[in-house]
Design an enzyme around this catalytic site. Sequence first.
Site, mmCIF file in Angstrom:
data_model
loop_
_atom_site.group_PDB
_atom_site.id
_atom_site.type_symbol
_atom_site.label_atom_id
_atom_site.label_comp_id
_atom_site.label_asym_id
_atom_site.label_seq_id
_atom_site.Cartn_x
_atom_site.Cartn_y
_atom_site.Cartn_z
ATOM 1 N N ARG A 1 0.772 -1.186 0.125
ATOM 2 C CA ARG A 1 0.124 -0.112 0.117
ATOM 3 C C ARG A 1 0.916 1.270 0.023
ATOM 4 O O ARG A 1 0.712 2.067 -0.891
ATOM 5 C CB ARG A 1 -0.709 0.022 1.215
ATOM 6 C CG ARG A 1 -2.029 -0.887 1.147
ATOM 7 C CD ARG A 1 -2.757 -1.478 2.506
ATOM 8 N NE ARG A 1 -1.561 -1.889 3.429
ATOM 9 C CZ ARG A 1 -2.020 -2.241 4.494
ATOM 10 N NH1 ARG A 1 -3.240 -2.221 5.115
ATOM 11 N NH2 ARG A 1 -1.034 -2.571 5.338
ATOM 12 N N SER B 1 -6.811 -3.975 7.461
ATOM 13 C CA SER B 1 -7.684 -5.539 8.081
ATOM 14 C C SER B 1 -7.788 -4.677 9.703
ATOM 15 O O SER B 1 -8.808 -4.975 10.025
ATOM 16 C CB SER B 1 -7.122 -6.549 8.300
ATOM 17 O OG SER B 1 -7.211 -7.356 6.893
#
Length: 352
Positions: free
Chosen positions: A274, A312
């Site tokens: 990311r 998450s």
Amino acid sequence: MRIIAGSARGVRLVPVPSGVRPTSDRVREAVFNTLGQFFDGGEVLDLYAGTGALGIEALSRGFDGATFVEKNGQAARMVRENLARAGFPEKGEVLRGDVAEVLERLVIEERKFHLIFADPPYKIPPREIGGLLERLAALLTPDGRVVFESGDPTPVLTTESLKGASRRYGGTVVTFLERSEEHTMKLAICPGSFDPITVGHLDVIRRAASIYDHVVVAVGKNVKKGPKVSVEERARLIEKVAGPLENVSVEIIDGLLVEFARERGARVVVKGLRAGSDFESEFQQAQLNRRLYPEFETVFIMAAAEHSFLSSSAVREIASYGGDVRGLVPEEILDTVRRLYVDGQAAASDRG
Ligand code: PNS
């Protein structure tokens, strides 16, 4: 004997002493007609080097470096002299010793070659050839080639990892070998904790599935962070959203990733990245995994910009307070994620 083409074209090599069976100029020319005339770098390995003419021809035609293996002291000196004559004294390394022993050492050192010449004595026992070829396969780059010279009758030169085609030039048979298809089956592993799977993970899995023949999503059982939900439950959620993709399957890893990969014959692990902050730990894992399994490559897929903030742990935190995780996890599992991760519920299904 002369160098046929390239920067050292026309250079005369030292006269061949009796007892050495050099590859004739005609066969050498035919070999390079098949391989290609000129090259843009790469490493060549010349086994049972004799005069070194094949490796030096490859240097003359653009290879960066050549390693010659020769047992006979007089021949090894001749290779050095020929390298000097051709103007490549620093591009060639001459290893004096038994080919089987030197190959073993090169495999341990994880050396890789783009082109390997093997011109063993014609009387080499056929049973030794299989072992020799397996070692050569380990030293070959994925798109590399082996050029194997033999006499008549031609020994069987196809193994599990290499396949080849032979051509005859008078009494010499030259077999050109490359990796067989089985070893280039593109299987990738996409490992993670997936606690829970997010739309960002699913995007990376989809994109990996469009590159590789098959993707195994591998859910870590004993991941460091101490997962909130059992591994079976996490795998079920992934099945639900990635199962419809034809070439994706879901499995549980209950040990080391490298062992899991080795057992399935997979040599690629795909990870999503990311931001720079992900890089440090991913880099460390990739280095460690490669140390444990040298043929294993880690491939990174950059997260889509709209997912760069997503994790998450953020989903867990929002869901634990009963917040809205719509758009962060795939729609099909939205209700299950809300139920599993809302505070109080997660503890009940904790651990697998
Ligand atoms: O989503 P995550 O938490 O980044 O995934 C981590 C995972 C499952 C990929 C990692 O913990 C893993 O590979 N676990 C298996 C055990 C293992 O091989 N550990 C050594 C990694 S260097």
